[in-house]
Design a protein around this motif. Structure first.
Motif, PDB file in Angstrom:
ATOM      1  N   ILE A  10       0.722  -1.204   0.155  1.00 47.70           N
ATOM      2  CA  ILE A  10      -0.126  -0.323   0.090  1.00 47.70           C
ATOM      3  C   ILE A  10       1.195   1.300   0.108  1.00 47.70           C
ATOM      4  CG2 ILE A  10      -1.704   1.058   1.147  1.00 47.70           C
ATOM      5  CD1 ILE A  10      -3.178  -1.116  -0.461  1.00 47.70           C
ATOM      6  N   PHE A  11       1.691   1.290   0.566  1.00 50.59           N
ATOM      7  CA  PHE A  11       3.307   2.328   0.885  1.00 50.59           C
ATOM      8  C   PHE A  11       3.505   2.317  -0.276  1.00 50.59           C
ATOM      9  CE2 PHE A  11       7.112   4.232   1.587  1.00 50.59           C
ATOM     10  CZ  PHE A  11       6.557   5.568   2.265  1.00 50.59           C
ATOM     11  N   GLY A  12       3.891   1.315  -1.204  1.00 51.46           N
ATOM     12  CA  GLY A  12       4.835   1.199  -2.142  1.00 51.46           C
ATOM     13  C   GLY A  12       3.324   2.492  -3.474  1.00 51.46           C
ATOM     14  N   ASN A  13       2.823   1.862  -3.357  1.00 56.90           N
ATOM     15  CA  ASN A  13       1.464   2.522  -4.050  1.00 56.90           C
ATOM     16  C   ASN A  13       1.736   3.347  -4.028  1.00 56.90           C
ATOM     17  OD1 ASN A  13      -1.199   0.446  -6.038  1.00 56.90           O
ATOM     18  ND2 ASN A  13       0.494  -0.547  -4.543  1.00 56.90           N
ATOM     19  N   ALA A  14       1.216   3.933  -2.959  1.00 51.40           N
ATOM     20  CA  ALA A  14       1.103   5.750  -2.656  1.00 51.40           C
ATOM     21  C   ALA A  14       2.540   6.898  -2.817  1.00 51.40           C
ATOM     22  CB  ALA A  14       0.412   5.743  -1.080  1.00 51.40           C
ATOM     23  N   THR A  15       3.265   5.924  -2.939  1.00 52.68           N
ATOM     24  CA  THR A  15       4.995   6.947  -2.980  1.00 52.68           C
ATOM     25  C   THR A  15       4.904   6.613  -4.947  1.00 52.68           C
ATOM     26  OG1 THR A  15       6.420   4.761  -2.267  1.00 52.68           O
ATOM     27  CG2 THR A  15       6.139   6.255  -0.888  1.00 52.68           C
ATOM     28  N   ALA A  16       4.878   5.267  -5.594  1.00 58.78           N
ATOM     29  CA  ALA A  16       4.695   4.893  -6.787  1.00 58.78           C
ATOM     30  C   ALA A  16       3.866   6.436  -7.150  1.00 58.78           C
ATOM     31  CB  ALA A  16       4.023   4.072  -7.201  1.00 58.78           C
ATOM     32  N   LEU A  17       2.406   6.675  -6.990  1.00 55.39           N
ATOM     33  CA  LEU A  17       1.769   7.521  -7.545  1.00 55.39           C
ATOM     34  C   LEU A  17       2.146   8.346  -7.252  1.00 55.39           C
ATOM     35  CD1 LEU A  17      -1.218   8.001  -8.675  1.00 55.39           C
ATOM     36  CD2 LEU A  17      -1.744   8.424  -5.923  1.00 55.39           C
ATOM     37  N   PHE A  18       2.986   9.251  -6.260  1.00 53.02           N
ATOM     38  CA  PHE A  18       3.539  10.431  -6.319  1.00 53.02           C
ATOM     39  C   PHE A  18       4.342  10.553  -6.757  1.00 53.02           C
ATOM     40  CE2 PHE A  18       1.874  11.262  -1.609  1.00 53.02           C
ATOM     41  CZ  PHE A  18       1.115  12.190  -1.853  1.00 53.02           C
ATOM     42  N   LEU A  19       5.391   9.345  -7.579  1.00 51.51           N
ATOM     43  CA  LEU A  19       6.053   9.296  -8.482  1.00 51.51           C
ATOM     44  C   LEU A  19       5.799   9.582  -9.629  1.00 51.51           C
ATOM     45  CD1 LEU A  19       9.177   9.144  -9.043  1.00 51.51           C
ATOM     46  CD2 LEU A  19       8.605   6.763  -9.431  1.00 51.51           C
ATOM     47  N   PHE A  20       4.352   9.124 -10.181  1.00 53.13           N
ATOM     48  CA  PHE A  20       4.050   9.342 -11.127  1.00 53.13           C
ATOM     49  C   PHE A  20       3.695  10.824 -11.582  1.00 53.13           C
ATOM     50  CE2 PHE A  20       3.350   4.546 -10.926  1.00 53.13           C
ATOM     51  CZ  PHE A  20       4.103   4.372 -11.829  1.00 53.13           C
ATOM     52  N   LEU A  21       3.130  11.261 -10.900  1.00 58.50           N
ATOM     53  CA  LEU A  21       1.979  12.687 -10.791  1.00 58.50           C
ATOM     54  C   LEU A  21       3.619  13.762 -10.508  1.00 58.50           C
ATOM     55  CD1 LEU A  21      -1.027  12.282  -8.227  1.00 58.50           C
ATOM     56  CD2 LEU A  21      -0.384  12.268 -11.008  1.00 58.50           C
ATOM     57  N   SER A  22       4.461  13.591  -9.414  1.00 57.77           N
ATOM     58  CA  SER A  22       6.010  14.388  -9.818  1.00 57.77           C
ATOM     59  C   SER A  22       6.028  15.313 -10.667  1.00 57.77           C
ATOM     60  CB  SER A  22       6.853  13.658  -8.992  1.00 57.77           C
ATOM     61  OG  SER A  22       7.686  12.890  -9.621  1.00 57.77           O
ATOM     62  N   PRO A  23       6.204  14.803 -12.087  1.00 57.29           N
ATOM     63  CA  PRO A  23       6.921  15.308 -13.035  1.00 57.29           C
ATOM     64  C   PRO A  23       5.761  16.132 -13.651  1.00 57.29           C
ATOM     65  CG  PRO A  23       7.409  13.104 -13.776  1.00 57.29           C
ATOM     66  CD  PRO A  23       6.396  13.225 -11.810  1.00 57.29           C
TER      67      PRO A  23
END
Length: 247
Positions: A10-23
């Motif tokens: 779940i934490f990986g999903n959250a951080t990955a979503l932020f990673l995808f949205l950061s650009p």
């Protein structure tokens, strides 16, 4: 152990979503200036491929008990595809052709992997084949910012290495690395361990050079041969950027 793995997923999903949205900050700048400047489109194309392969690997008929891998990477594939299309639209002609060709190649690679694994393999063979493909291109994805890191060192400027992208590379890599360890899944743990280390290195570079954002970039532009390799603007392109991009 399963609960802990789920929590890290779940934490990986959250951080990955932020990673995808950061650009989104980067692409807002590209849209406003109607130019890709020195930003490289390669990381977004390689991230798109990684998302496709990882989403496929996480499907139940390929890799049991990895649905969290599929959910976030399926979402990421859509987001990265949008980034790539925006980049292609605003890129100079030569860069546009380069990134479009790479995008088509990436779609071809995924199609081959999906076709072979679905129709020619099953069981552990399918898991191994898809896992190796996802691992290889995950490492390529995490390694694609090496070009920008090289630029940071040469120009002593972090202008074209966004902080939040580097931060979430580190957080995402770390969380999925632990998830892979807990699930005894080397195809998740190995590439994300690499991503964790590379993300840490990016953060170190950022904190070394964060006080110099663009101050030396004009004086220390990479040479022409480096521009092709890094996907950066060439000197004559930067002067014409407003006229070439967005046509």
């Amino acid at each position: 152990m399963d609960v802990l793995k789920f929590l890290f997923g779940i934490f990986g999903n959250a951080t990955a979503l932020f990673l995808f949205l950061s650009p989104t900050i980067t692409f807002r700048r590209i849209i406003q200036k109607r130019a890709t400047e020195q930003f490289s489109g390669i990381p977004y194309v390689m991230t798109f491929l990684n998302c496709l392969l990882s989403a496929w690997y996480g499907l139940p008929f390929v890799s049991p008990n990895n649905i969290l891998v599929t959910t976030i990477n399926g979402t990421g594939a859509v987001i990265e595809a949008i980034y790539v299309l925006i980049f292609i639209f605003y890129a100079p002609k030569r860069e546009k052709v380069k990134i479009l060709g790479l995008f088509i190649f990436v779609l071809s690679v995924f199609s081959v992997v999906a076709f072979v694994s679905f129709f020619a393999l099953d069981g552990s063979g399918r898991t191994l084949f898809c896992g190796l493909a996802a691992t290889i291109f995950s490492i390529v994805m995490y390694g694609s910012p090496l070009a920008i890191m090289r630029t940071v060192v040469k120009t002593k400027s972090v202008e074209f290495m966004p902080f939040f992208l580097s931060l979430f590379v580190f957080l995402c890599g770390t969380s999925w690395f632990v998830y892979g360890l807990l699930g005894h899944d080397p195809f998740v743990a190995v590439p994300n361990g690499f991503g964790c280390a590379l993300g840490a290195l990016q953060l170190i570079l950022y904190f070394i050079y964060h006080d110099n954002k663009g101050g030396d970039t004009k004086q220390q532009q990479p040479g022409a041969e480096d521009n092709v390799e890094l996907g950066l603007e060439k000197p004559h392109q930067s002067k014409k950027a407003n006229g070439v991009n967005g046509v």
